[in-house]
Design an enzyme around this catalytic site. Structure first.
Site, mmCIF file in Angstrom:
data_model
loop_
_atom_site.group_PDB
_atom_site.id
_atom_site.type_symbol
_atom_site.label_atom_id
_atom_site.label_comp_id
_atom_site.label_asym_id
_atom_site.label_seq_id
_atom_site.Cartn_x
_atom_site.Cartn_y
_atom_site.Cartn_z
ATOM 1 N N HIS A 29 0.794 -1.226 0.000
ATOM 2 C CA HIS A 29 0.000 0.000 0.000
ATOM 3 C C HIS A 29 0.829 1.279 0.000
ATOM 4 C CE1 HIS A 29 -2.875 -3.054 1.275
ATOM 5 N NE2 HIS A 29 -3.813 -2.251 0.816
ATOM 6 N N ASP A 98 -9.707 -3.716 1.055
ATOM 7 C CA ASP A 98 -8.345 -3.624 1.584
ATOM 8 C C ASP A 98 -8.166 -4.596 2.728
ATOM 9 O OD1 ASP A 98 -6.598 -1.652 0.287
ATOM 10 O OD2 ASP A 98 -8.187 -0.227 0.791
#
EC number: 2.3.1.-
Length: 173
Positions: A29, A98
């Site tokens: 990320h 996520d």
């Protein structure tokens, strides 16, 4: 115009900070843009479709999900940045958006999700750091019957493939 309770807004900003910190510590990320961060995180917070695990007041893991229609699922599979705020809670087809556990708490988050959603099936687009390829994976709750889960996964997959194939035929014309 509507206003949120100040305490809740403060809590949302605190949550946002915790998630940003996890995002920055994730090998995958941390390379992604701030615009993708806001596109992935703000709807999850606003729809309360996330889990943030804390240990000793320290964020250790985060997971968010969207409940999509088949149409929005197709849109998401084609472009993971395409979901609008409204798309996040548009249907019954659960997608993990996520999954961040940069400090070794992946199994803890996995067990938590299986317990929180004992009879659900989730899908996710799994991306590996440094790779340009992704694959769809499946995660099921801890109490769902394996046959039921397999049947649902197969149904969702067949419906998705059918729509994607139909779109290819239309585009080729």
């Amino acid at each position: 115009m509507s206003y949120k309770n100040v305490k809740n807004l403060t809590d949302d900003f605190t949550t946002l900070g915790h998630i940003a910190w996890l995002w920055a510590n994730s090998p995958l990320h941390k390379e992604w843009s701030i615009s993708l961060f806001t596109k992935n995180i703000l709807p999850a917070i606003q729809h309360d479709q996330y889990i943030l695990l804390m240990r000793d007041e320290f964020p250790v893991a985060f997971c968010s999900w969207a409940n999509l229609t088949l149409t929005n699922e197709v849109k998401y599979v084609r472009d993971v940045t395409s979901l609008t705020f409204e798309d996040w809670n548009s249907g019954e087809r659960k997608w993990l958006i996520d999954w961040i556990a940069p400090f070794g708490d992946n199994n803890t988050l996995y067990r938590y999700m299986r317990k929180k959603f004992p009879n659900e099936v989730f899908r996710a687009i799994r991306v590996y750091p440094g790779s340009t390829e992704a694959k769809i994976i499946h995660v099921q709750g801890g109490q769902i019957n394996k046959f039921t889960a397999k049947k649902l996964i197969q149904q969702y997959q067949e419906e998705l493939i059918q729509v994607l194939n139909n779109h290819k035929k239309i585009v080729r014309g």
